[in-house]
Design a protein around this motif. Structure first.
Motif, PDB file in Angstrom:
ATOM      1  N   MET A   1      28.958 -13.405   9.487  1.00 21.70           N
ATOM      2  CA  MET A   1      28.919 -14.668  10.078  1.00 21.70           C
ATOM      3  C   MET A   1      28.983 -14.554  11.754  1.00 21.70           C
ATOM      4  O   MET A   1      28.138 -15.311  12.345  1.00 21.70           O
ATOM      5  CB  MET A   1      29.835 -15.870   9.628  1.00 21.70           C
ATOM      6  N   GLY A   2      29.892 -13.542  12.027  1.00 22.78           N
ATOM      7  CA  GLY A   2      29.819 -13.489  13.595  1.00 22.78           C
ATOM      8  C   GLY A   2      28.553 -12.918  14.137  1.00 22.78           C
ATOM      9  O   GLY A   2      28.221 -13.162  15.131  1.00 22.78           O
ATOM     10  N   SER A   3      28.049 -11.937  13.196  1.00 22.93           N
ATOM     11  CA  SER A   3      26.776 -11.200  13.943  1.00 22.93           C
ATOM     12  C   SER A   3      25.620 -12.242  13.773  1.00 22.93           C
ATOM     13  O   SER A   3      24.901 -12.354  14.800  1.00 22.93           O
ATOM     14  CB  SER A   3      26.563 -10.124  12.963  1.00 22.93           C
ATOM     15  N   GLY A   4      25.648 -13.512  12.924  1.00 23.13           N
ATOM     16  CA  GLY A   4      24.712 -14.363  12.590  1.00 23.13           C
ATOM     17  C   GLY A   4      24.716 -15.131  14.062  1.00 23.13           C
ATOM     18  O   GLY A   4      23.759 -15.654  14.771  1.00 23.13           O
ATOM     19  N   LEU A   5      26.078 -15.571  14.441  1.00 23.05           N
ATOM     20  CA  LEU A   5      26.120 -16.497  15.773  1.00 23.05           C
ATOM     21  C   LEU A   5      25.748 -15.629  16.896  1.00 23.05           C
ATOM     22  O   LEU A   5      25.275 -16.222  17.944  1.00 23.05           O
ATOM     23  CB  LEU A   5      27.686 -16.780  15.662  1.00 23.05           C
ATOM     24  N   LEU A   6      26.214 -14.280  16.734  1.00 27.15           N
ATOM     25  CA  LEU A   6      25.605 -13.465  18.365  1.00 27.15           C
ATOM     26  C   LEU A   6      24.339 -13.345  18.372  1.00 27.15           C
ATOM     27  O   LEU A   6      23.633 -13.581  19.235  1.00 27.15           O
ATOM     28  CB  LEU A   6      26.406 -12.066  18.078  1.00 27.15           C
ATOM     29  N   VAL A   7      23.446 -13.145  17.319  1.00 27.76           N
ATOM     30  CA  VAL A   7      21.906 -13.201  17.162  1.00 27.76           C
ATOM     31  C   VAL A   7      21.598 -14.305  17.603  1.00 27.76           C
ATOM     32  O   VAL A   7      20.558 -14.713  18.304  1.00 27.76           O
ATOM     33  CB  VAL A   7      21.487 -12.581  15.807  1.00 27.76           C
ATOM     34  N   THR A   8      22.151 -15.470  17.196  1.00 25.25           N
ATOM     35  CA  THR A   8      21.370 -16.781  17.404  1.00 25.25           C
ATOM     36  C   THR A   8      21.700 -17.469  18.685  1.00 25.25           C
ATOM     37  O   THR A   8      20.848 -17.907  19.572  1.00 25.25           O
ATOM     38  CB  THR A   8      21.981 -18.076  16.455  1.00 25.25           C
ATOM     39  N   TYR A   9      23.022 -16.979  19.472  1.00 29.69           N
ATOM     40  CA  TYR A   9      23.263 -17.870  20.608  1.00 29.69           C
ATOM     41  C   TYR A   9      23.804 -16.642  21.736  1.00 29.69           C
ATOM     42  O   TYR A   9      23.591 -17.166  22.892  1.00 29.69           O
ATOM     43  CB  TYR A   9      24.534 -18.426  20.441  1.00 29.69           C
ATOM     44  N   ALA A  10      23.810 -15.445  21.498  1.00 25.71           N
ATOM     45  CA  ALA A  10      24.094 -14.472  22.648  1.00 25.71           C
ATOM     46  C   ALA A  10      22.836 -13.947  23.186  1.00 25.71           C
ATOM     47  O   ALA A  10      21.703 -14.043  22.582  1.00 25.71           O
ATOM     48  CB  ALA A  10      24.981 -13.383  22.109  1.00 25.71           C
TER      49      ALA A  10
END
Length: 115
Positions: A1-10
């Motif tokens: 889930m953390g990697s999905g957030l990084l890919v989406t917003y970072a």
């Protein structure tokens, strides 16, 4: 889930996830190297780690007969696991394997071959 957030917003989504994982792995290696050993070495300990594969004589026959079936089941499960999602997507125009409503199949868009 953390990697999905990084890919989406970072920023730099294709590289940042791997850079974060690299930092985590380096920290883990440093942590392992700094840990104190909790067991004392005993003579023959390395020799006891040598792998030995033995099957009791009574179990060899059934194992030889069951091995092809087990291998076939694993291969079939792998085949369905790799092809199944693509078939579901093609037939139902859905990206998940839940209970989507059934729709018409996708049209065949391949060019016709000359006769």
């Amino acid at each position: 889930m953390g990697s999905g957030l990084l890919v989406t917003y970072a920023p730099q989504p294709t590289h940042l996830v791997y850079n974060v994982l690299l930092v985590v792995y380096v920290l883990q290696v440093v942590g392992v190297l700094l840990m104190a050993e909790t067991a004392t070495r005993t003579p023959g300990a390395l020799r006891s780690l040598r792998v030995s594969w033995t099957v009791p004589a009574r179990a060899r026959g059934p194992l030889v007969r069951a091995a092809p079936v087990v291998l076939a089941v694993w291969a079939l499960a792998g085949f369905h696991g790799s092809v199944g999602p693509a078939l579901v997507h093609r037939q139902m125009r859905q990206n998940f394997l839940g209970m989507p409503r059934i729709r018409r199949p996708l049209p065949d868009l391949r060019p016709e071959r000359p006769a």
